[in-house]
Design an enzyme around this catalytic site. Structure first.
Site, PDB file in Angstrom:
ATOM      1  N   ARG A  21      39.410  -1.771   0.463  1.00  0.00           N
ATOM      2  CA  ARG A  21      38.758  -0.569   0.919  1.00  0.00           C
ATOM      3  C   ARG A  21      38.919  -0.011   2.332  1.00  0.00           C
ATOM      4  O   ARG A  21      39.758   0.957   2.415  1.00  0.00           O
ATOM      5  CB  ARG A  21      37.058  -0.611   0.800  1.00  0.00           C
ATOM      6  CG  ARG A  21      36.034   0.565   0.678  1.00  0.00           C
ATOM      7  CD  ARG A  21      36.056   1.145   1.887  1.00  0.00           C
ATOM      8  NE  ARG A  21      35.027   0.198   2.847  1.00  0.00           N
ATOM      9  CZ  ARG A  21      34.743   0.401   4.220  1.00  0.00           C
ATOM     10  NH1 ARG A  21      35.372   1.567   4.586  1.00  0.00           N
ATOM     11  NH2 ARG A  21      33.844  -0.287   4.845  1.00  0.00           N
ATOM     12  N   ASP A  22      38.743  -0.772   3.284  1.00  0.00           N
ATOM     13  CA  ASP A  22      38.549  -0.331   4.819  1.00  0.00           C
ATOM     14  C   ASP A  22      40.222  -0.438   4.978  1.00  0.00           C
ATOM     15  O   ASP A  22      40.588   0.575   5.891  1.00  0.00           O
ATOM     16  CB  ASP A  22      37.879  -1.466   5.444  1.00  0.00           C
ATOM     17  CG  ASP A  22      37.420  -0.908   6.970  1.00  0.00           C
ATOM     18  OD1 ASP A  22      38.009   0.012   7.460  1.00  0.00           O
ATOM     19  OD2 ASP A  22      36.332  -1.224   7.497  1.00  0.00           O
ATOM     20  N   HIS A 213      30.456  -6.711  10.058  1.00  0.00           N
ATOM     21  CA  HIS A 213      31.857  -6.159   9.838  1.00  0.00           C
ATOM     22  C   HIS A 213      32.322  -5.806  11.315  1.00  0.00           C
ATOM     23  O   HIS A 213      32.001  -4.597  11.780  1.00  0.00           O
ATOM     24  CB  HIS A 213      31.208  -5.100   8.986  1.00  0.00           C
ATOM     25  CG  HIS A 213      32.331  -4.298   8.499  1.00  0.00           C
ATOM     26  ND1 HIS A 213      33.118  -4.202   7.316  1.00  0.00           N
ATOM     27  CD2 HIS A 213      33.107  -3.329   9.351  1.00  0.00           C
ATOM     28  CE1 HIS A 213      33.960  -3.213   7.370  1.00  0.00           C
ATOM     29  NE2 HIS A 213      34.189  -2.730   8.584  1.00  0.00           N
ATOM     30  N   HIS A 215      35.606  -4.913  13.801  1.00  0.00           N
ATOM     31  CA  HIS A 215      36.780  -4.662  14.041  1.00  0.00           C
ATOM     32  C   HIS A 215      37.491  -5.233  15.078  1.00  0.00           C
ATOM     33  O   HIS A 215      36.844  -5.556  16.130  1.00  0.00           O
ATOM     34  CB  HIS A 215      37.272  -3.039  14.051  1.00  0.00           C
ATOM     35  CG  HIS A 215      36.937  -2.539  12.426  1.00  0.00           C
ATOM     36  ND1 HIS A 215      37.999  -1.913  12.203  1.00  0.00           N
ATOM     37  CD2 HIS A 215      35.958  -2.318  11.839  1.00  0.00           C
ATOM     38  CE1 HIS A 215      37.524  -1.118  10.769  1.00  0.00           C
ATOM     39  NE2 HIS A 215      36.237  -1.633  10.697  1.00  0.00           N
ATOM     40  N   CYS A 246      38.809   3.509  10.275  1.00  0.00           N
ATOM     41  CA  CYS A 246      37.989   4.735   9.819  1.00  0.00           C
ATOM     42  C   CYS A 246      38.785   5.793  10.113  1.00  0.00           C
ATOM     43  O   CYS A 246      39.039   6.184  11.300  1.00  0.00           O
ATOM     44  CB  CYS A 246      36.438   4.914  10.136  1.00  0.00           C
ATOM     45  SG  CYS A 246      35.893   6.281   9.702  1.00  0.00           S
ATOM     46  N   ASN A 255      40.311  -4.008  11.011  1.00  0.00           N
ATOM     47  CA  ASN A 255      39.151  -5.141  10.777  1.00  0.00           C
ATOM     48  C   ASN A 255      39.632  -6.355  11.359  1.00  0.00           C
ATOM     49  O   ASN A 255      40.768  -6.779  11.545  1.00  0.00           O
ATOM     50  CB  ASN A 255      38.910  -5.380   9.406  1.00  0.00           C
ATOM     51  CG  ASN A 255      38.186  -4.069   8.841  1.00  0.00           C
ATOM     52  OD1 ASN A 255      38.956  -3.286   8.269  1.00  0.00           O
ATOM     53  ND2 ASN A 255      37.038  -4.378   8.516  1.00  0.00           N
TER      54      ASN A 255
HETATM   55  N1  COA Z   1      33.154  11.485  -5.091  1.00  0.00           N
HETATM   56  C1  COA Z   1      33.896  12.500  -5.455  1.00  0.00           C
HETATM   57  N2  COA Z   1      33.817  13.648  -5.231  1.00  0.00           N
HETATM   58  C2  COA Z   1      32.832  13.928  -4.367  1.00  0.00           C
HETATM   59  C3  COA Z   1      32.114  13.262  -3.843  1.00  0.00           C
HETATM   60  C4  COA Z   1      32.097  11.723  -4.217  1.00  0.00           C
HETATM   61  N3  COA Z   1      31.437  10.821  -3.863  1.00  0.00           N
HETATM   62  N4  COA Z   1      31.115  13.683  -3.096  1.00  0.00           N
HETATM   63  C5  COA Z   1      31.206  15.067  -3.098  1.00  0.00           C
HETATM   64  N5  COA Z   1      32.679  15.349  -3.835  1.00  0.00           N
HETATM   65  C6  COA Z   1      33.259  16.566  -4.133  1.00  0.00           C
HETATM   66  C7  COA Z   1      32.098  17.474  -4.550  1.00  0.00           C
HETATM   67  O1  COA Z   1      32.255  17.397  -6.082  1.00  0.00           O
HETATM   68  C8  COA Z   1      33.029  18.974  -4.240  1.00  0.00           C
HETATM   69  O2  COA Z   1      33.897  19.218  -5.011  1.00  0.00           O
HETATM   70  P1  COA Z   1      34.370  20.756  -5.198  1.00  0.00           P
HETATM   71  O3  COA Z   1      34.602  21.367  -3.967  1.00  0.00           O
HETATM   72  O4  COA Z   1      35.588  20.546  -6.267  1.00  0.00           O
HETATM   73  O5  COA Z   1      33.018  21.051  -5.959  1.00  0.00           O
HETATM   74  C9  COA Z   1      33.193  18.320  -2.761  1.00  0.00           C
HETATM   75  O6  COA Z   1      33.567  17.124  -2.877  1.00  0.00           O
HETATM   76  C10 COA Z   1      32.350  18.794  -1.614  1.00  0.00           C
HETATM   77  O7  COA Z   1      31.098  18.388  -1.872  1.00  0.00           O
HETATM   78  P2  COA Z   1      30.166  18.262  -0.809  1.00  0.00           P
HETATM   79  O8  COA Z   1      28.889  17.597  -1.496  1.00  0.00           O
HETATM   80  O9  COA Z   1      29.813  19.619  -0.103  1.00  0.00           O
HETATM   81  O10 COA Z   1      30.671  17.072   0.277  1.00  0.00           O
HETATM   82  P3  COA Z   1      31.093  17.525   1.639  1.00  0.00           P
HETATM   83  O11 COA Z   1      32.291  18.258   1.746  1.00  0.00           O
HETATM   84  O12 COA Z   1      30.154  17.743   2.448  1.00  0.00           O
HETATM   85  O13 COA Z   1      31.495  15.911   2.076  1.00  0.00           O
HETATM   86  C11 COA Z   1      31.476  13.589   1.410  1.00  0.00           C
HETATM   87  C12 COA Z   1      30.637  14.855   1.868  1.00  0.00           C
HETATM   88  C13 COA Z   1      30.496  12.362   1.727  1.00  0.00           C
HETATM   89  C14 COA Z   1      31.617  13.703   0.020  1.00  0.00           C
HETATM   90  C15 COA Z   1      32.796  13.583   2.173  1.00  0.00           C
HETATM   91  O14 COA Z   1      32.505  13.668   3.701  1.00  0.00           O
HETATM   92  C16 COA Z   1      33.240  11.991   2.165  1.00  0.00           C
HETATM   93  O15 COA Z   1      33.935  11.396   0.967  1.00  0.00           O
HETATM   94  N6  COA Z   1      33.064  11.103   3.195  1.00  0.00           N
HETATM   95  C17 COA Z   1      33.586   9.766   3.002  1.00  0.00           C
HETATM   96  C18 COA Z   1      34.378   9.281   4.354  1.00  0.00           C
HETATM   97  C19 COA Z   1      34.833   8.048   4.351  1.00  0.00           C
HETATM   98  O16 COA Z   1      35.273   7.404   3.380  1.00  0.00           O
HETATM   99  N7  COA Z   1      35.016   7.285   5.314  1.00  0.00           N
HETATM  100  C20 COA Z   1      35.378   6.195   5.578  1.00  0.00           C
HETATM  101  C21 COA Z   1      34.559   4.982   5.298  1.00  0.00           C
HETATM  102  S1  COA Z   1      33.160   4.568   6.188  1.00  0.00           S
HETATM  103 ZN    ZN Z   2      35.077  -0.937   8.954  1.00  0.00          ZN
END
Ligand code: COA
Ligand code: ZN
Length: 318
Positions: A21-22, A213, A215, A246, A255
């Site tokens: 994942r990370d 956790h 890094h 990240c 990490n």
């Molecule tokens: N899985 C898949 N798709 C997702 C989702 C999820 N968990 N959450 C939101 N989406 C999709 C929505 O369906 C939407 O799709 P569409 O535009 O096709 O309709 C789109 O993403 C936007 O949704 P929204 O709720 O407005 O999300 P956002 O744009 O505000 O983003 C997150 C929020 C949380 C989804 C996004 O910032 C994210 O995935 N962050 C993860 C960051 C990460 O992994 N960091 C590293 C680990 S710490």
């Molecule tokens: Zn991490």
């Protein structure tokens, strides 16, 4: 598949492999799904049992992990496996609920700016949404590890007070989390900040299990583990080969490395359940799939008692 790894004697400790994942989330080139599965299976074969396998996040935010469901469906779960995945929101919890998972690692940052960068919402909005997330996962019989990112410092805001970390941990406990995981997103943890955060959580949320956790961004990741051990923490995340980082945090690097951590723990009298030689094999596999030298050290040196042929080593002739 069952492990052939010997179970060494010593104090029990949990090493959670987070490379799939990370580690993978920070790789720009897409790693084919079958290669991700092969690496996860090689890690399990070394005796590791805890693994964070993927994330249920937006595929637009992290295209590398768009194959989360397929990876989870493809891995061989050995007996005793504890498989987790990262979830930031309710949509992620819905996806997780349909997969074979033991626990979900939710994520919220302890700093406002990083939470906005990482999940596009304020901290309190994340915590409010977690009520529905916890309900959904409880219905699915999936435990929750409450992840707190930037727990030891934020690349945008600097100092993160231990009280802020403890406040979020307390909220997680109220929501029903089994544990909290303190994420050192950009390697800002130090022995003193680790001790302060662990003690603040024990005060604010007694009985809540604490996972660490780290890094290795500033080279003190394993020193922070030693502090965690001194504080009685028995669960550490690490990534094979020292992969990790990240994409939404400036300056994030790998990490702490799983082989290096396992080496340290075994040589300190802890029972990790891991066969270090087989773990090094898994790291070499990950390195060949990723296609560049990974930062881990034991992957290069081998275990402490690895013997070298004197015939193959230059003699300093006078
Ligand atoms: N899985 C898949 N798709 C997702 C989702 C999820 N968990 N959450 C939101 N989406 C999709 C929505 O369906 C939407 O799709 P569409 O535009 O096709 O309709 C789109 O993403 C936007 O949704 P929204 O709720 O407005 O999300 P956002 O744009 O505000 O983003 C997150 C929020 C949380 C989804 C996004 O910032 C994210 O995935 N962050 C993860 C960051 C990460 O992994 N960091 C590293 C680990 S710490
Ligand atoms: Zn991490």
């Amino acid at each position: 598949m069952s492990s052939t790894a010997p179970v060494p004697e010593g104090r029990p400790i949990t090493v959670c492999e987070v490379g799939p994942r990370d580690g993978f989330q920070n790789e720009k080139t897409f790693i084919p799904t079958e290669k991700k599965i092969e690496i996860a299976n090689a890690l399990f074969a070394s005796g590791l049992r805890h693994m964070q396998v993927t994330s249920f996040v937006s595929p637009r935010a992290v295209p590398q992990l768009a194959d989360a469901e397929d990876v989870l469906a493809g891995i061989d779960r050995p007996d005793g496996a504890w498989v987790t995945a990262l979830v930031p929101n309710l949509r992620g919890a819905e996806r997780a609920a349909n997969c074979a998972l033991d626990a979900v690692h939710t994520v919220v940052s302890a700093s406002e700016t990083h939470n906005l960068k990482n999940v596009n919402r304020p901290i309190d909005q994340s915590l409010t949404e977690f009520e529905a997330v916890f309900d959904r996962l409880k219905t699915a019989g999936i435990a929750v590890e409450g992840g707190i990112a930037t727990a030891f410092g934020c690349p945008f805001e600097g100092v993160v007070p231990a009280e802020q970390v403890a406040r979020i941990a307390r909220r997680y406990q109220e929501l029903g989390a089994e544990s909290v995981s303190l994420g050192d997103t950009t390697g800002m943890a130090t022995p003193l900040t680790v001790r302060a955060a662990v003690r603040a959580i024990r005060d604010a949320a007694p009985g809540l299990d604490i996972h660490l956790h780290f890094h290795n961004t500033r080279g003190v990741g394993l020193a922070c583990v030693m502090t965690g051990l001194a504080e009685g923490v028995t669960h550490y995340d690490a990534a094979v080969g020292g992969l990790g980082g990240c994409p939404f945090a400036a300056g994030a690097t790998g990490n702490i490395c799983t082989e290096d951590l396992v080496y340290l723990l075994q040589e300190s009298g802890y029972a990790t359940g891991v066969d270090l030689d087989r773990l090094i094999d898994a790291a070499l596999l990950a390195q060949s799939v990723i296609g560049r030298e990974l930062p881990g050290q034991v992957i290069k040196s081998g275990p402490r008692l690895k013997r070298h042929d004197p015939e193959l080593t230059t003699t300093a002739a006078g």
